[in-house]
Design a protein around this motif. Structure first.
Motif, short mmCIF file in Angstrom:
data_model
loop_
_atom_site.label_atom_id
_atom_site.label_comp_id
_atom_site.label_asym_id
_atom_site.label_seq_id
_atom_site.Cartn_x
_atom_site.Cartn_y
_atom_site.Cartn_z
N LYS A 1 24.62 0.73 36.66
CA LYS A 1 23.30 0.34 37.31
C LYS A 1 22.76 -0.75 36.69
O LYS A 1 23.14 -0.75 34.72
N THR A 2 22.45 -1.95 36.73
CA THR A 2 22.33 -3.25 36.40
C THR A 2 21.33 -4.22 37.43
O THR A 2 21.28 -3.93 38.40
N THR A 3 20.73 -5.06 37.11
CA THR A 3 20.13 -6.60 38.09
C THR A 3 21.05 -6.34 39.70
O THR A 3 22.02 -7.00 39.22
N MET B 1 17.08 -3.91 41.37
CA MET B 1 18.41 -3.31 40.42
C MET B 1 19.17 -2.50 41.51
O MET B 1 18.56 -2.70 42.69
N ALA B 2 20.14 -2.96 41.07
CA ALA B 2 22.12 -2.38 41.76
C ALA B 2 22.36 -1.49 41.13
O ALA B 2 22.56 -1.52 39.92
N ILE C 1 28.10 -2.00 46.44
CA ILE C 1 26.01 -2.96 45.87
C ILE C 1 25.22 -2.31 46.26
O ILE C 1 25.14 -2.61 47.49
N ASN C 2 24.98 -0.88 46.29
CA ASN C 2 23.78 -0.71 46.25
C ASN C 2 22.05 -0.78 46.32
O ASN C 2 22.24 -0.69 44.74
N HIS C 3 21.01 -1.13 46.44
CA HIS C 3 19.74 -1.30 46.20
C HIS C 3 19.67 -0.24 45.53
O HIS C 3 19.20 0.68 45.61
N TYR C 4 18.63 -0.13 43.75
CA TYR C 4 18.25 0.59 43.24
C TYR C 4 16.50 1.02 43.57
O TYR C 4 16.63 1.67 43.11
N GLY C 5 16.17 -0.38 43.48
CA GLY C 5 14.69 -0.78 43.71
C GLY C 5 13.94 -1.94 42.65
O GLY C 5 14.83 -2.65 42.61
N THR C 6 13.11 -1.67 42.16
CA THR C 6 12.65 -2.50 41.44
C THR C 6 12.86 -1.66 39.85
O THR C 6 11.93 -0.98 38.94
N ARG C 7 12.79 -3.30 38.73
CA ARG C 7 12.66 -2.35 37.06
C ARG C 7 11.74 -2.49 37.23
O ARG C 7 10.30 -3.13 37.07
N LYS C 8 10.79 -1.19 35.76
CA LYS C 8 9.22 -1.26 35.52
C LYS C 8 9.28 -2.49 34.67
O LYS C 8 10.26 -2.11 33.42
N GLY C 9 8.37 -3.10 34.56
CA GLY C 9 8.09 -4.54 33.05
C GLY C 9 7.93 -5.76 33.68
O GLY C 9 7.03 -6.12 33.78
N ASP C 10 9.55 -5.46 34.45
CA ASP C 10 9.59 -7.14 35.21
C ASP C 10 10.26 -7.09 36.23
O ASP C 10 10.32 -8.63 36.74
#
Length: 114
Positions: A32-34, A107-108, A94-103
């Motif tokens: 899991k990464t950007t 994420m993917a 690559i599957n899209h995962y959503g967005t990271r909390k904070g910035d």
């Protein structure tokens, strides 16, 4: 000319980032990464799988020079030629995962295919 994303790093730290992430992806088969980093790591991971499929000494030495885990290279050259014999490219998903909390970065999850 291929456009390379800088990711706010100089050349050597950026190369080491992708070496580490590629090693982690090949070891765990999922990461899991950007989203932008996942798209860049996909290039390196696909290249490593192609080297494993070739299986000659020069390919093994190139993989040893790039990856940070020597035991992983042995595993790759033993298992990947049979596992990916039907495919010529596209070894990752690559599957899209959503967005990271904070910035709010996208994420993917990047995975090796079976």
């Amino acid at each position: 000319m291929k456009i390379i994303k800088k990711f706010g790093r100089r050349k050597k730290p950026r190369k080491m980032l992708f070496r580490n992430q590629t090693t982690q992806l090949l070891r765990n088969e999922e990461m899991k990464t950007t989203l932008q980093k996942a798209k860049e790591v996909r290039r390196f991971a696909d290249k490593m799988v192609v080297l494993a499929k070739k299986g000659d000494l020069h390919s093994r030495r190139q993989a040893n020079a790039f990856l940070t885990d020597k035991e992983l290279v042995k595993k790759m050259f033993f298992t990947y030629p049979g596992r990916f014999q039907d495919r010529t490219s596209g070894f990752t998903r690559i599957n899209h995962y959503g967005t990271r909390k904070g910035d709010n970065a996208k994420m993917a999850i990047i995975q090796l295919l079976d």
